[in-house]
Scaffold this active site. Sequence first.
Site, short mmCIF file in Angstrom:
data_model
loop_
_atom_site.label_atom_id
_atom_site.label_comp_id
_atom_site.label_asym_id
_atom_site.label_seq_id
_atom_site.Cartn_x
_atom_site.Cartn_y
_atom_site.Cartn_z
N LYS A 1 -1.39 -10.92 7.11
CA LYS A 1 -2.10 -11.45 5.94
C LYS A 1 -1.14 -11.43 4.75
O LYS A 1 -0.89 -10.39 4.15
CB LYS A 1 -3.35 -10.63 5.59
CG LYS A 1 -4.18 -11.39 4.53
CD LYS A 1 -5.05 -10.51 3.68
CE LYS A 1 -4.33 -9.90 2.51
NZ LYS A 1 -3.81 -10.85 1.50
N GLU B 1 3.63 1.17 1.96
CA GLU B 1 4.83 1.13 1.10
C GLU B 1 4.31 0.74 -0.29
O GLU B 1 4.02 -0.43 -0.54
CB GLU B 1 5.84 0.11 1.61
CG GLU B 1 6.08 0.13 3.12
CD GLU B 1 6.43 1.48 3.67
OE1 GLU B 1 7.08 2.26 2.97
OE2 GLU B 1 6.06 1.77 4.83
N CYS C 1 9.88 -2.55 -6.41
CA CYS C 1 9.27 -1.21 -6.32
C CYS C 1 10.25 -0.10 -6.70
O CYS C 1 9.84 0.97 -7.13
CB CYS C 1 8.72 -0.98 -4.92
SG CYS C 1 9.95 -1.21 -3.63
N GLU D 1 3.44 2.44 -13.81
CA GLU D 1 4.41 1.52 -13.21
C GLU D 1 4.21 0.18 -13.90
O GLU D 1 3.18 -0.46 -13.74
CB GLU D 1 4.14 1.37 -11.70
CG GLU D 1 5.15 0.46 -11.03
CD GLU D 1 4.75 0.00 -9.63
OE1 GLU D 1 3.55 -0.23 -9.37
OE2 GLU D 1 5.65 -0.15 -8.79
P1 NAD Z 1 -1.66 -5.32 -4.26
O1 NAD Z 1 -1.98 -3.94 -3.79
O2 NAD Z 1 -2.49 -5.91 -5.31
O3 NAD Z 1 -1.74 -6.35 -3.02
C1 NAD Z 1 -1.00 -6.10 -1.83
C2 NAD Z 1 -1.74 -6.71 -0.65
O4 NAD Z 1 -2.93 -5.96 -0.41
C3 NAD Z 1 -2.17 -8.14 -0.88
O5 NAD Z 1 -1.93 -8.87 0.30
C4 NAD Z 1 -3.66 -8.01 -1.15
O6 NAD Z 1 -4.42 -9.15 -0.82
C5 NAD Z 1 -4.03 -6.85 -0.26
N1 NAD Z 1 -5.26 -6.17 -0.61
C6 NAD Z 1 -5.87 -6.09 -1.82
N2 NAD Z 1 -7.00 -5.34 -1.73
C7 NAD Z 1 -7.09 -4.94 -0.44
C8 NAD Z 1 -8.02 -4.13 0.28
N3 NAD Z 1 -9.07 -3.57 -0.32
N4 NAD Z 1 -7.79 -3.92 1.59
C9 NAD Z 1 -6.74 -4.44 2.21
N5 NAD Z 1 -5.81 -5.23 1.59
C10 NAD Z 1 -6.00 -5.47 0.28
O7 NAD Z 1 -0.13 -5.27 -4.64
P2 NAD Z 1 0.76 -6.44 -5.28
O8 NAD Z 1 0.35 -6.63 -6.70
O9 NAD Z 1 0.78 -7.61 -4.37
O10 NAD Z 1 2.22 -5.80 -5.20
C11 NAD Z 1 2.77 -5.04 -6.22
C12 NAD Z 1 2.85 -3.60 -5.80
O11 NAD Z 1 3.57 -3.50 -4.57
C13 NAD Z 1 3.60 -2.73 -6.78
O12 NAD Z 1 2.93 -1.52 -6.97
C14 NAD Z 1 4.94 -2.50 -6.09
O13 NAD Z 1 5.62 -1.34 -6.48
C15 NAD Z 1 4.52 -2.45 -4.66
N6 NAD Z 1 5.66 -2.70 -3.76
C16 NAD Z 1 6.12 -1.67 -3.00
C17 NAD Z 1 7.21 -1.86 -2.15
C18 NAD Z 1 7.75 -0.74 -1.28
O14 NAD Z 1 8.52 -1.02 -0.37
N7 NAD Z 1 7.37 0.51 -1.52
C19 NAD Z 1 7.82 -3.12 -2.08
C20 NAD Z 1 7.32 -4.15 -2.87
C21 NAD Z 1 6.22 -3.93 -3.71
#
Ligand code: NAD
Length: 478
Positions: A173, A248, A282, A381
């Site tokens: 997804k 992650e 991140c 963050e």
């Molecule tokens: P997000 O959590 O809003 O979304 C991530 C994914 O989760 C999306 O595909 C979204 O549709 C899905 N999602 C949302 N609600 C959900 C639920 N209840 N159940 C299951 N899936 C759900 O994050 P974002 O805004 O897309 O990404 C930014 C974040 O990602 C930042 O905090 C960043 O630090 C982190 N990030 C971490 C890494 C790492 O390797 N640690 C790498 C890149 C980004």
Amino acid sequence: MTTDRTILINGVWEAGAEAGLPVVDPATEIEIAVVPSAGHDQVSRAIEAAAAAQPAWAALEPWRRADALRAIGACLMRHQEELAALISREVGKPLRKAREDVANAAIYLDYMAQWDRRIEGEIVPADNRNETILLNRVPIGVVAAITAWNYPLDLFIRKAAPALITGNTLVVKPTEVTPLACIRAIQLISDGNYLPAGVLNLVTGGGGVGAALSSHPLVNMITMTGHRDTGKKIMAAAAANLSRVALELGGSAPAIIWKDADLDLAADAIAFASFENTGQVCTSSERILVHEDVHDDFVERLVGRANRLRVGSPLDDVDLGPLVNRIQFRKVTEAIALAQAEGGRLRCGGHGVPSLPGKGYWVRPTVITDVTPEMSLFKQETFGPIAPIIRIASYDEAIGLANATRYGLTAFVFSNDYRLVMRAQNELRFGEIFINRSMGEALQGFHTGHMESGMGGEDGKHGVLKYTQIRSVYHSYA
Ligand code: NAD
């Protein structure tokens, strides 16, 4: 790109059953696609297809799975320009960097393919005579892969490649914010017939679709990259079936600039770690703790570098594009305004680029000094191109402030004092520490967050073994 092929179930394309979500070019604010979401029935059927395909995929000789990964990598590279254009358009990422993303995805597939002959079991001594105990590594089963928007292709491949080489099947997804490059990559993989039907399935949509995947009893593992709060929801949903989770999540990386640091090296490294991908990484340095003896000198060097970075259309030869969307733009600009209201000094940057048209989510590389631990900027963050500078006077103060967070992803230390560096690497509570260098992980390393930055980790040996579980087999031949 056509959006009538966004759901892939058992090798057959379907249109999403639910209303579409818009994808907006953040440089122009023009809607570039509307991607329909999967319906509940489509999510279930995708998971069932993955479950049905899994035994045969796991039974395949590992080198055949490796061949498939390499073929996918070659295919992505044949379509590098097309994929890079999509990444650049949907993320607002400079085209040259989007091309690198595609190349990195292909390199990652090749690296993970090399694990075909390297997943080893163990033989342990038995207590009984004429008995052999084998510890075999077997796949987890059906893996749901949920991605974030900042590296849309790489985050997909970073999950898919190790999951596939170890004999798991997938339901992917992609993020609803920037789904296009991932969808197109899966269309290319499907058109090339590199994988048997059902091994790689695709469902599109937002959090609701992610939640449906996370709570489904046939999903054995959810591997997700995203926000900390989403990670917690996924873990709660997965608890119903005791499915594994690999999360992650975000970070709030401290960077300690000690008084003996090579300041040019540190300024180069922090400029990259704070502003690359418009700060939407991140591992970005979000709290820069600078020793008072070198504070002014360091700030001057960092501001000089920030001002030299070119911000503009991702199609031009620039260093930074816009922020990904209006939500992110509002969050970052509000963080800058609040930091100033709380006593921070804006040394360069801020929102908007005078030479660019009014449209677009532009924020220039921003350096803010006089930041204190009480300020919001220190605590959250931000995920934007902001370098918050905190003045420190002692080692204990630096370590105390660095560790004053529930995040535990990345930390940086800049010093030539061997004893200080060794102490710091022991005392910093983070999963990934960069000493005298900027961010950027090696694919054979282990990118891992501690505490609320997640669990699981990606890359290298540990990143691939997490898609396996151990089966103990007792052979008695008495
Ligand atoms: P997000 O959590 O809003 O979304 C991530 C994914 O989760 C999306 O595909 C979204 O549709 C899905 N999602 C949302 N609600 C959900 C639920 N209840 N159940 C299951 N899936 C759900 O994050 P974002 O805004 O897309 O990404 C930014 C974040 O990602 C930042 O905090 C960043 O630090 C982190 N990030 C971490 C890494 C790492 O390797 N640690 C790498 C890149 C980004």
